[in-house]
Design a protein around this motif. Structure first.
Motif, PDB file in Angstrom:
ATOM      1  N   VAL A  35       0.843  -1.196   0.000  1.00 31.11           N
ATOM      2  CA  VAL A  35       0.000   0.000   0.000  1.00 31.11           C
ATOM      3  C   VAL A  35       0.877   1.244   0.000  1.00 31.11           C
ATOM      4  CG1 VAL A  35      -1.588   1.370   1.406  1.00 31.11           C
ATOM      5  CG2 VAL A  35      -2.030  -1.059   1.050  1.00 31.11           C
ATOM      6  N   ASN A  36       1.917   1.230   0.822  1.00 19.21           N
ATOM      7  CA  ASN A  36       2.853   2.362   0.862  1.00 19.21           C
ATOM      8  C   ASN A  36       3.688   2.442  -0.413  1.00 19.21           C
ATOM      9  OD1 ASN A  36       2.924   3.718   3.749  1.00 19.21           O
ATOM     10  ND2 ASN A  36       2.657   1.531   4.085  1.00 19.21           N
ATOM     11  N   ILE A  37       4.063   1.286  -0.961  1.00 20.83           N
ATOM     12  CA  ILE A  37       4.846   1.279  -2.201  1.00 20.83           C
ATOM     13  C   ILE A  37       4.046   1.863  -3.351  1.00 20.83           C
ATOM     14  CG2 ILE A  37       5.802  -0.250  -3.983  1.00 20.83           C
ATOM     15  CD1 ILE A  37       6.750  -2.079  -1.697  1.00 20.83           C
ATOM     16  N   VAL A  38       2.806   1.416  -3.514  1.00 18.99           N
ATOM     17  CA  VAL A  38       1.956   1.928  -4.593  1.00 18.99           C
ATOM     18  C   VAL A  38       1.698   3.418  -4.414  1.00 18.99           C
ATOM     19  CG1 VAL A  38      -0.347   1.798  -5.614  1.00 18.99           C
ATOM     20  CG2 VAL A  38       0.877  -0.302  -5.040  1.00 18.99           C
ATOM     21  N   SER A  39       1.456   3.833  -3.170  1.00 22.77           N
ATOM     22  CA  SER A  39       1.229   5.251  -2.893  1.00 22.77           C
ATOM     23  C   SER A  39       2.442   6.095  -3.262  1.00 22.77           C
ATOM     24  CB  SER A  39       0.885   5.438  -1.415  1.00 22.77           C
ATOM     25  OG  SER A  39       0.735   6.794  -1.102  1.00 22.77           O
ATOM     26  N   THR A  40       3.632   5.573  -2.961  1.00 26.72           N
ATOM     27  CA  THR A  40       4.870   6.302  -3.283  1.00 26.72           C
ATOM     28  C   THR A  40       5.107   6.328  -4.790  1.00 26.72           C
ATOM     29  OG1 THR A  40       5.861   5.623  -1.173  1.00 26.72           O
ATOM     30  CG2 THR A  40       7.367   6.383  -2.898  1.00 26.72           C
ATOM     31  N   ILE A  41       4.862   5.225  -5.465  1.00 26.37           N
ATOM     32  CA  ILE A  41       5.074   5.162  -6.911  1.00 26.37           C
ATOM     33  C   ILE A  41       4.139   6.113  -7.640  1.00 26.37           C
ATOM     34  CG2 ILE A  41       4.827   3.672  -8.948  1.00 26.37           C
ATOM     35  CD1 ILE A  41       5.865   1.354  -7.292  1.00 26.37           C
ATOM     36  N   LEU A  42       2.898   6.205  -7.199  1.00 27.43           N
ATOM     37  CA  LEU A  42       1.928   7.087  -7.855  1.00 27.43           C
ATOM     38  C   LEU A  42       2.299   8.557  -7.699  1.00 27.43           C
ATOM     39  CD1 LEU A  42      -1.454   5.332  -6.963  1.00 27.43           C
ATOM     40  CD2 LEU A  42      -0.230   5.291  -9.141  1.00 27.43           C
ATOM     41  N   ARG A  43       3.089   8.879  -6.691  1.00 29.43           N
ATOM     42  CA  ARG A  43       3.509  10.273  -6.488  1.00 29.43           C
ATOM     43  C   ARG A  43       4.738  10.648  -7.302  1.00 29.43           C
ATOM     44  NH1 ARG A  43       2.348   9.208  -0.877  1.00 29.43           N
ATOM     45  NH2 ARG A  43       4.590   9.039  -0.466  1.00 29.43           N
ATOM     46  N   ILE A  44       5.362   9.662  -7.962  1.00 30.10           N
ATOM     47  CA  ILE A  44       6.518   9.958  -8.818  1.00 30.10           C
ATOM     48  C   ILE A  44       6.030  10.688 -10.065  1.00 30.10           C
ATOM     49  CG2 ILE A  44       8.395   8.953 -10.177  1.00 30.10           C
ATOM     50  CD1 ILE A  44       8.461   6.629  -8.209  1.00 30.10           C
TER      51      ILE A  44
ATOM     52  N   SER B 204       7.345  11.430 -13.148  1.00 31.51           N
ATOM     53  CA  SER B 204       7.591  10.914 -14.499  1.00 31.51           C
ATOM     54  C   SER B 204       7.109   9.476 -14.636  1.00 31.51           C
ATOM     55  CB  SER B 204       9.076  10.995 -14.839  1.00 31.51           C
ATOM     56  OG  SER B 204       9.823  10.140 -14.000  1.00 31.51           O
ATOM     57  N   SER B 205       6.582   9.149 -15.824  1.00 31.26           N
ATOM     58  CA  SER B 205       6.130   7.777 -16.081  1.00 31.26           C
ATOM     59  C   SER B 205       7.300   6.803 -16.113  1.00 31.26           C
ATOM     60  CB  SER B 205       5.370   7.722 -17.410  1.00 31.26           C
ATOM     61  OG  SER B 205       6.199   8.165 -18.482  1.00 31.26           O
ATOM     62  N   THR B 206       8.463   7.295 -16.582  1.00 28.51           N
ATOM     63  CA  THR B 206       9.653   6.442 -16.599  1.00 28.51           C
ATOM     64  C   THR B 206      10.084   6.072 -15.190  1.00 28.51           C
ATOM     65  OG1 THR B 206      10.408   7.541 -18.633  1.00 28.51           O
ATOM     66  CG2 THR B 206      12.029   6.264 -17.417  1.00 28.51           C
ATOM     67  N   GLY B 207      10.026   7.045 -14.284  1.00 28.42           N
ATOM     68  CA  GLY B 207      10.383   6.789 -12.896  1.00 28.42           C
ATOM     69  C   GLY B 207       9.416   5.829 -12.234  1.00 28.42           C
TER      70      GLY B 207
END
Length: 315
Positions: free
Chosen positions: A219-228, A230-233
């Protein structure tokens, strides 16, 4: 006399898959192929991780321990299952049955704990990248791995001791290909309340806590990824944990399909045994494939190892 009759059963007869000779021959060859692939694939992962310096990271350290757990599971279940299929059934002593069930529980517990630790590792890597090196130190990783193995081998002992105290009475036929908990409890003439209570209590540290860690981490990983931004990041961050997420999904779905989801009227014993093949045969086989085919570091290490072997032996 009645007490003696209750303790007369000293061995069980495992039916395996009762079918035609042709079907059993095909299943034997298929499972033998899976067994060889599992052993070779997981040993390859272990060798690559411990011989290639580029793979000396926490993630691959835990992957190698997961491979050891897969080898433990498949060697505990598959060789005897192949014998049973080839002979259309086979006997196993009560002690042998308990030992097989013990190592089966140990390997499944190890899987749960290691997957939880690996999800925590991915959480730190993605959500706290600047502190990753200071948190996931070598000593910390070794302690986590030792804890998983100690818990896996010790926490199941109380359950096994309860099973050994049960008195089994006839019939001694188990319609399965390995010694699972349900048939052992079903054939018992003793009161199984204490054994079942211990099993329910063990699910908390063995299954519920690791599941909470995995769910919370992702849940924390997905939340952090969605805040990146750039799409590449986002794609790069997700790729670092996609293999682990696939392994977690396959492992838990296969276990839930057998032990948690209620059995409907149409789910026969044969279907239940086929579902059991998912976590005893298919999951240990597919794990190294997922980590090798979807992982650039593993493929690079394999190529380097092959080239080193080629040039050292064929100058």
């Amino acid at each position: 006399m009645q007490e003696n009759n209750l303790t007369v059963v000293t061995e069980f007869y495992l039916l395996g898959f009762q079918s035609s000779q042709l079907s059993r021959s095909f299943l034997f060859c298929l499972l033998l192929l899976f067994f060889c692939g599992t052993i070779c694939g997981n040993f390859l992962i272990i060798i690559l991780v411990y011989t290639n310096k580029n793979l000396h990271t926490p993630m691959y350290f835990f992957i190698s321990h997961l491979s050891i757990s897969d080898i433990l599971l498949t060697t505990d279940i598959v060789p005897n299952m192949l014998y049973i299929i080839l002979n259309n059934g086979g006997t196993i002593t009560f002690i042998g049955c308990v030992i097989q069930f013990y190592f089966f529980c140990v390997s499944e517990t190890l899987q749960c704990l290691l997957l939880a630790v690996m999800s925590y590792d991915r959480y730190v890597a993605i959500c706290n990248p600047l502190r990753y090196a200071s948190i996931m130190t070598w000593n910390h990783c070794v302690k986590l791995a030792i804890m998983c193995w100690l818990v896996g081998f010790t926490i199941i002992l109380s359950d096994i001791i309860s099973v050994t105290k049960l008195k089994s009475c006839g019939p001694n036929v188990i319609d399965h290909f390995f010694c699972d908990l349900v048939p052992l409890l079903t054939m018992s003439c003793s009161d199984t309340f204490i054994a079942q209570l211990k099993i329910y209590l063990l699910t908390f540290p063995v299954a519920i806590i690791p599941s909470i860690i995995i769910i919370t981490s992702y849940v924390n990983i997905v939340s952090t990824i969605l805040r990146i931004p750039s799409s590449t990041g986002r794609q790069k961050a997700f790729s670092t944990c996609s293999s682990h997420l696939i392994v977690v999904s396959i492992f838990y779905l296969s276990l839930l399909s057998v032990y948690v989801f209620p059995k409907r009227g149409g789910q026969t014993l044969t279907i239940s045994k086929i579902l059991s093949l998912l976590y005893t045969v298919f999951t240990p086989f597919i794990n190294p494939i997922i980590y090798s085919l979807r992982n650039k570091d593993i493929k690079r290490a394999l190529k380097e190892t092959i080239w080193k072997y080629y040039f050292s032996n064929f100058p």
